[in-house]
Design an enzyme around this catalytic site. Sequence first.
Site, PDB file in Angstrom:
ATOM      1  N   GLY A  15       3.294  -1.164  56.897  1.00  0.00           N
ATOM      2  CA  GLY A  15       3.077  -0.745  55.506  1.00  0.00           C
ATOM      3  C   GLY A  15       1.702  -1.183  55.041  1.00  0.00           C
ATOM      4  O   GLY A  15       1.269  -2.285  55.358  1.00  0.00           O
ATOM      5  N   ALA A  26     -14.530  -7.485  56.410  1.00  0.00           N
ATOM      6  CA  ALA A  26     -14.905  -8.823  56.893  1.00  0.00           C
ATOM      7  C   ALA A  26     -14.955  -8.855  58.420  1.00  0.00           C
ATOM      8  O   ALA A  26     -15.879  -9.438  59.012  1.00  0.00           O
ATOM      9  CB  ALA A  26     -13.910  -9.860  56.367  1.00  0.00           C
ATOM     10  N   ARG A  29     -18.078  -6.727  59.628  1.00  0.00           N
ATOM     11  CA  ARG A  29     -19.394  -7.330  59.372  1.00  0.00           C
ATOM     12  C   ARG A  29     -19.584  -8.650  60.114  1.00  0.00           C
ATOM     13  O   ARG A  29     -20.696  -8.955  60.565  1.00  0.00           O
ATOM     14  CB  ARG A  29     -19.602  -7.475  57.861  1.00  0.00           C
ATOM     15  N   ARG A  76       3.890   3.153  60.957  1.00  0.00           N
ATOM     16  CA  ARG A  76       4.926   2.400  61.673  1.00  0.00           C
ATOM     17  C   ARG A  76       5.104   3.179  62.970  1.00  0.00           C
ATOM     18  O   ARG A  76       5.302   4.383  62.935  1.00  0.00           O
ATOM     19  CB  ARG A  76       6.213   2.358  60.863  1.00  0.00           C
ATOM     20  N   ASP A 107       5.015  -8.694  59.936  1.00  0.00           N
ATOM     21  CA  ASP A 107       5.729  -9.259  61.085  1.00  0.00           C
ATOM     22  C   ASP A 107       6.017  -8.237  62.186  1.00  0.00           C
ATOM     23  O   ASP A 107       5.974  -8.581  63.368  1.00  0.00           O
ATOM     24  CB  ASP A 107       6.999 -10.010  60.652  1.00  0.00           C
ATOM     25  N   GLY A 108       6.279  -6.980  61.817  1.00  0.00           N
ATOM     26  CA  GLY A 108       6.500  -5.952  62.837  1.00  0.00           C
ATOM     27  C   GLY A 108       5.239  -5.766  63.675  1.00  0.00           C
ATOM     28  O   GLY A 108       5.301  -5.614  64.908  1.00  0.00           O
ATOM     29  N   SER A 109       4.093  -5.806  63.023  1.00  0.00           N
ATOM     30  CA  SER A 109       2.809  -5.654  63.717  1.00  0.00           C
ATOM     31  C   SER A 109       2.555  -6.845  64.631  1.00  0.00           C
ATOM     32  O   SER A 109       2.006  -6.707  65.733  1.00  0.00           O
ATOM     33  CB  SER A 109       1.668  -5.536  62.702  1.00  0.00           C
ATOM     34  N   THR A 129       0.922  -8.118  54.181  1.00  0.00           N
ATOM     35  CA  THR A 129       2.124  -7.415  53.710  1.00  0.00           C
ATOM     36  C   THR A 129       2.360  -7.835  52.273  1.00  0.00           C
ATOM     37  O   THR A 129       2.185  -9.022  51.942  1.00  0.00           O
ATOM     38  CB  THR A 129       3.379  -7.742  54.549  1.00  0.00           C
ATOM     39  N   ASP A 131       5.081  -8.223  51.001  1.00  0.00           N
ATOM     40  CA  ASP A 131       6.369  -8.931  50.913  1.00  0.00           C
ATOM     41  C   ASP A 131       6.273 -10.464  50.993  1.00  0.00           C
ATOM     42  O   ASP A 131       7.227 -11.144  50.623  1.00  0.00           O
ATOM     43  CB  ASP A 131       7.312  -8.477  52.044  1.00  0.00           C
ATOM     44  N   ASP A 133       6.651 -12.225  53.484  1.00  0.00           N
ATOM     45  CA  ASP A 133       7.813 -12.675  54.257  1.00  0.00           C
ATOM     46  C   ASP A 133       7.472 -13.069  55.693  1.00  0.00           C
ATOM     47  O   ASP A 133       8.254 -12.817  56.605  1.00  0.00           O
ATOM     48  CB  ASP A 133       8.888 -11.585  54.254  1.00  0.00           C
ATOM     49  N   ARG A 158       8.940  -4.277  28.686  1.00  0.00           N
ATOM     50  CA  ARG A 158       9.281  -5.174  27.573  1.00  0.00           C
ATOM     51  C   ARG A 158       9.011  -4.480  26.237  1.00  0.00           C
ATOM     52  O   ARG A 158       9.819  -4.551  25.309  1.00  0.00           O
ATOM     53  CB  ARG A 158       8.430  -6.448  27.679  1.00  0.00           C
ATOM     54  N   ARG A 166      16.978  -2.627  24.022  1.00  0.00           N
ATOM     55  CA  ARG A 166      17.690  -2.237  25.240  1.00  0.00           C
ATOM     56  C   ARG A 166      17.587  -3.311  26.317  1.00  0.00           C
ATOM     57  O   ARG A 166      16.817  -4.272  26.177  1.00  0.00           O
ATOM     58  CB  ARG A 166      17.044  -0.967  25.816  1.00  0.00           C
ATOM     59  N   ARG A 175      11.447  -5.861  50.823  1.00  0.00           N
ATOM     60  CA  ARG A 175      12.330  -5.750  51.996  1.00  0.00           C
ATOM     61  C   ARG A 175      13.477  -6.748  51.857  1.00  0.00           C
ATOM     62  O   ARG A 175      14.190  -6.680  50.863  1.00  0.00           O
ATOM     63  CB  ARG A 175      11.543  -5.983  53.288  1.00  0.00           C
ATOM     64  N   GLU A 228      14.629  -5.560  46.071  1.00  0.00           N
ATOM     65  CA  GLU A 228      15.028  -4.420  46.924  1.00  0.00           C
ATOM     66  C   GLU A 228      16.119  -4.812  47.924  1.00  0.00           C
ATOM     67  O   GLU A 228      17.058  -4.046  48.181  1.00  0.00           O
ATOM     68  CB  GLU A 228      13.775  -3.972  47.681  1.00  0.00           C
ATOM     69  N   ARG A 249      18.538   0.743  30.933  1.00  0.00           N
ATOM     70  CA  ARG A 249      17.818   1.697  31.783  1.00  0.00           C
ATOM     71  C   ARG A 249      17.417   1.011  33.094  1.00  0.00           C
ATOM     72  O   ARG A 249      17.065  -0.169  33.093  1.00  0.00           O
ATOM     73  CB  ARG A 249      16.542   2.189  31.081  1.00  0.00           C
TER      74      ARG A 249
HETATM   75  O1  F6P Z   1       6.834  -4.189  53.997  1.00  0.00           O
HETATM   76  C1  F6P Z   1       6.289  -3.580  52.874  1.00  0.00           C
HETATM   77  C2  F6P Z   1       7.293  -2.633  52.249  1.00  0.00           C
HETATM   78  O2  F6P Z   1       6.684  -2.021  51.145  1.00  0.00           O
HETATM   79  C3  F6P Z   1       8.638  -3.259  51.852  1.00  0.00           C
HETATM   80  O3  F6P Z   1       8.573  -3.934  50.637  1.00  0.00           O
HETATM   81  C4  F6P Z   1       9.524  -2.065  51.857  1.00  0.00           C
HETATM   82  O4  F6P Z   1      10.851  -2.437  52.111  1.00  0.00           O
HETATM   83  C5  F6P Z   1       8.973  -1.214  52.981  1.00  0.00           C
HETATM   84  O5  F6P Z   1       7.637  -1.632  53.191  1.00  0.00           O
HETATM   85  C6  F6P Z   1       8.972   0.272  52.744  1.00  0.00           C
HETATM   86  O6  F6P Z   1       8.544   0.894  53.903  1.00  0.00           O
HETATM   87  P1  F6P Z   1       8.052   2.405  54.003  1.00  0.00           P
HETATM   88  O7  F6P Z   1       6.736   2.520  53.286  1.00  0.00           O
HETATM   89  O8  F6P Z   1       7.928   2.658  55.450  1.00  0.00           O
HETATM   90  O9  F6P Z   1       9.090   3.236  53.313  1.00  0.00           O
END
Ligand code: F6P
Length: 325
Positions: A15, A26, A29, A76, A107-109, A129, A131, A133, A158, A166, A175, A228, A249
């Site tokens: 992502g 960076a 260069r 991805r 982390d996937g990368s 990322t 996230d 995370d 707000r 409301r 994620r 999420e 809402r």
């Molecule tokens: O890892 C970044 C992120 O935006 C997460 O917050 C989210 O769950 C995911 O990627 C969404 O992935 P994609 O853009 O592939 O739908």
Amino acid sequence: MEKKIKKIGVLTSGGDAPGMNAAIRAVVRTALHHEVEIIGIRKGYNGLINGEIKEMRSRDVSNIMNLGGTILHTARSPEMMTEEGQKKAAAIYSILGLDALVVIGGDGSYRGMRELAKYGVNCFGIPATIDLDMGCTEYTIGFDTAVNTGMDALNKLRDTSSSHERCSVVEVMGRDAGYIAMWCAMTGGAEDVIFPEAKETQDHKKVIQQILTNRSTGKRHNLIVVAEGNGGTQQLAKEIQDITGIQTRATILGHLQRGGTPTATDRMHASLMGYYVVKAIMEGQKNKVVSYNRGRYEIIDLEESFTMKKQLDPEYYDILKVLSI
Ligand code: F6P
């Protein structure tokens, strides 16, 4: 004797995250400063597998510091999850004559780098990322911008929630992690936050009871942030409205949080991390990642980075509850 570094590749993967461009700038260069050839690889690992490359010169990274997204594009890559894809990627690395590959991503990368390293690719990671995370680093590029976007959305919600008396239930990205949710909730002055790392299961009934108490103590609106990873935002909004009678809402911020001009914090981390990674390559280091921990940048082993852990401080929730009375 160490092989002299002559050519480096750089790609962004997974992502996108605001600040990736500052990191590319960076890396490019700093490499040019060391008189090293630098190749930009488009569309993440897919671009490596397909040989989608471009030689990068200093002017190719002019005026990108302020841009969200990534000029190299990203993806991805399901192919990189296969042995065949990994072998192909490693073969292209050799054909291109690269001495190191810089991967800017999450982390996937990093898991992709771990596989490539087995085939002799000299991999270097820059954590990016929204996230936050990744266990190996206290900061990941993109987090601050995403939180600011979320906070800004809460400010706006707000206004309208208060005008209509409301409740707003706002879902933010992240994620399976609650960092973005917690930071948005704290900085946006939310009444409550539902997040994956909570110590106890977060019962909707408790949230709803709190909203009723807030109303009785004169609060004109309620802002509830949902991570999420927990989801159920529409359902929660419906339950709140049905049980309390307060109009509610739901807003799901989604990919809005991935874009936008990077904040100064993201640009600063990206610039320094990009610089330090190339410095490590030039020193002859092998398979490393740059991390930011306890206020300092550090270069650590790629393998070690997978063993490191961090945790969202559970006390933050208790503090938020005190500050939202
Ligand atoms: O890892 C970044 C992120 O935006 C997460 O917050 C989210 O769950 C995911 O990627 C969404 O992935 P994609 O853009 O592939 O739908």
